[in-house]
Design a protein around this motif. Structure first.
Motif, PDB file in Angstrom:
ATOM      1  N   LYS A 197       5.641-105.433  45.122  1.00  0.00           N
ATOM      2  CA  LYS A 197       5.656-106.210  46.368  1.00  0.00           C
ATOM      3  C   LYS A 197       7.069-106.279  46.926  1.00  0.00           C
ATOM      4  N   PRO A 198       7.203-106.184  48.243  1.00  0.00           N
ATOM      5  CA  PRO A 198       8.519-106.375  48.839  1.00  0.00           C
ATOM      6  C   PRO A 198       9.068-107.744  48.452  1.00  0.00           C
ATOM      7  N   LEU A 199      10.355-107.780  48.104  1.00  0.00           N
ATOM      8  CA  LEU A 199      10.950-109.005  47.568  1.00  0.00           C
ATOM      9  C   LEU A 199      12.151-109.437  48.405  1.00  0.00           C
ATOM     10  N   MET A 271       8.701-106.676  55.344  1.00  0.00           N
ATOM     11  CA  MET A 271       7.408-106.022  55.288  1.00  0.00           C
ATOM     12  C   MET A 271       7.366-104.746  56.130  1.00  0.00           C
ATOM     13  N   GLY A 272       8.403-104.519  56.936  1.00  0.00           N
ATOM     14  CA  GLY A 272       8.383-103.362  57.830  1.00  0.00           C
ATOM     15  C   GLY A 272       7.352-103.545  58.935  1.00  0.00           C
ATOM     16  N   TYR A 273       7.189-104.762  59.394  1.00  0.00           N
ATOM     17  CA  TYR A 273       6.204-105.055  60.427  1.00  0.00           C
ATOM     18  C   TYR A 273       6.841-105.058  61.812  1.00  0.00           C
ATOM     19  N   LEU A 274       6.007-104.884  62.827  1.00  0.00           N
ATOM     20  CA  LEU A 274       6.448-105.072  64.207  1.00  0.00           C
ATOM     21  C   LEU A 274       5.315-105.722  64.995  1.00  0.00           C
ATOM     22  N   THR A 288       0.327-108.049  64.741  1.00  0.00           N
ATOM     23  CA  THR A 288       1.294-107.524  63.771  1.00  0.00           C
ATOM     24  C   THR A 288       0.776-106.244  63.131  1.00  0.00           C
ATOM     25  N   ILE A 289       1.587-105.194  63.164  1.00  0.00           N
ATOM     26  CA  ILE A 289       1.243-103.961  62.444  1.00  0.00           C
ATOM     27  C   ILE A 289       2.479-103.448  61.708  1.00  0.00           C
ATOM     28  N   THR A 290       2.269-102.410  60.916  1.00  0.00           N
ATOM     29  CA  THR A 290       3.382-101.838  60.157  1.00  0.00           C
ATOM     30  C   THR A 290       4.094-100.791  60.998  1.00  0.00           C
ATOM     31  N   ARG A 291       5.421-100.819  60.920  1.00  0.00           N
ATOM     32  CA  ARG A 291       6.234 -99.809  61.599  1.00  0.00           C
ATOM     33  C   ARG A 291       5.702 -98.417  61.262  1.00  0.00           C
TER      34      ARG A 291
END
Ligand code: GDP
Ligand code: MG
Length: 357
Positions: A197-199, A271-274, A288-291
């Motif tokens: 998991k991203p930390l 999370m690398g979201y945009l 919200t989605i992932t880059r």
């Protein structure tokens, strides 16, 4: 997006949770917490506010982040993968690990002197150990199914991958640094490994030492971590003031924006979201989605029918609509684009999906 606040007992998780959500859960030094606190923070993206002023919709819907505050790293039952706490934690997309870096004589006596680096290592070890147990269990079950004569290429691939996973874990390496192709990443996703998991690291310090955290923070970022300092108790007190009062104290401390805004922005980065937006008379809304996600994925976020019957995405940028004021001018200027399924959505795109089901 669900983000878990994790960390050792008394690191300040609930204090930070209270600051984030404006709640008043107990942060008693002696009584251990036994339940998960859940809080939803609305992301007051100023772009949504602006779009809402322009379109005057019936509803304005901001994106939100759910923060879940857990009672301590696992309560000794790390090996019990079925425990409801562990299952709950698995459902979070990212972890915000609170590291205690404040002095408190009473806490020092209960949980030992502060040592954020040691606490981080301990956390990583626990995550890695827990993942290793899960991976080894699965390998044992694969072995059993071989004995029963079930040996498909998919299972063999999984076995190969899990053996690599176990190699890393036995060396104490968290899985988040493992390079994976898309297919392997998909195979592993189902396991929801903790160390993958991203930390995000939240160094919880006292108000007096808030501006002396650079050395620690640069050590942490040197090791590849995303880390910030938070004066937890100070922030908790700020959250009880009105905005203007809080602003004065924040300026005093050199804090640029509210803890909500800082953590929102970092959570997206982590999370690398945009965000992309949909607009209209009915509703202005953030999604919200992932880059790197394409228009088809964005359509599916809104509704599965939109992905199924996707024809094209009509699209313009937030900056352009704010600059020119209406869609008609965007069309005249050629700033209103028609994009296909593969179009990679950008942060701030305003999108309308044409579809047919
Ligand atoms: N001095 C100081 N104490 C803090 C800070 N953050 C939390 N505490 C105290 O540490 C204790 C444990 O905090 P809590 O948020 O309950 O920790 P949790 O067990 O991780 O949820 C409480 O007595 C808090 O008041 C801080 O930034 N500075
Ligand atoms: Mg707590």
């Amino acid at each position: 997006m669900k983000i878990a606040l994790t960390g050792l007992p008394k690191s300040g998780k609930t204090t930070i949770f209270n600051a984030l959500t404006g709640s008043e859960h107990s942060t008693d030094k002696y009584i251990p917490a036994d339940s998960i606190n859940i809080g939803v923070v609305q992301i007051t993206d100023p772009r949504i506010t602006q779009l809402s002023q322009l379109y005057k919709p019936k509803k304005t819907i901001y994106a939100h982040i759910e923060y879940r505050d857990y009672p301590g790293i696992f309560s000794q039952d790390i090996e019990n993968a079925e425990s409801s706490m562990i299952q709950d934690l698995k459902g979070c997309e990212g972890f915000a690990l609170v590291l205690r870096n404040f002095v408190d004589d009473e806490l020092d006596a209960i949980v030992g002197e502060r040592n954020p680096l040691k606490d981080l290592m301990r956390f990583e070890e626990e995550m890695v150990l827990s993942d290793l147990i899960v991976a080894e269990n699965r390998l044992e079950r694969i072995e059993l199914s071989y004995k029963r004569g079930v040996k498909t290429p998919a299972i063999q691939n999984e076995e190969k991958l899990l053996k690599l996973v176990c190699e890393d874990l036995r060396e104490g390496l968290p899985l988040r640094n493992m390079e994976l192709n898309a297919e392997d990443a998909k195979t592993l996703r189902g396991f929801q490994f903790f160390s993958q998991k991203p930390l995000l690291l939240l160094v919880n310090c006292s108000e007096d030492e808030y501006n002396q955290q650079e050395e620690l923070l640069s050590q942490l970022s040197g090791r590849g971590y995303l880390a910030i300092a938070i004066a937890g108790r100070f922030e908790e007190e700020l959250s009880k003031l009105d905005d203007e009062e809080a602003q004065v104290f924040m300026e005093d401390m050199g804090i640029a924006s509210s803890i909500r805004d800082r953590l929102t922005q970092l959570s997206y980065q982590l999370m690398g979201y945009l965000s992309f937006f949909t607009v209209g008379d009915d509703e202005v809304r953030a999604w919200t989605i992932t880059r790197g996600d394409n228009a088809l994925t964005a359509a599916g976020k809104i509704h599965s029918d939109l992905a199924r019957g996707f024809i094209r995405a009509e699209c313009f940028s937030y900056d352009d609509i704010i600059q020119h004021g209406n869609e008609k001018i965007l069309r005249e200027k050629g700033l209103f684009r028609l994009e296909g399924k593969e179009y990679v959505v950008k942060d701030g795109d305003v999108i309308s999906i044409r579809f047919n089901v």
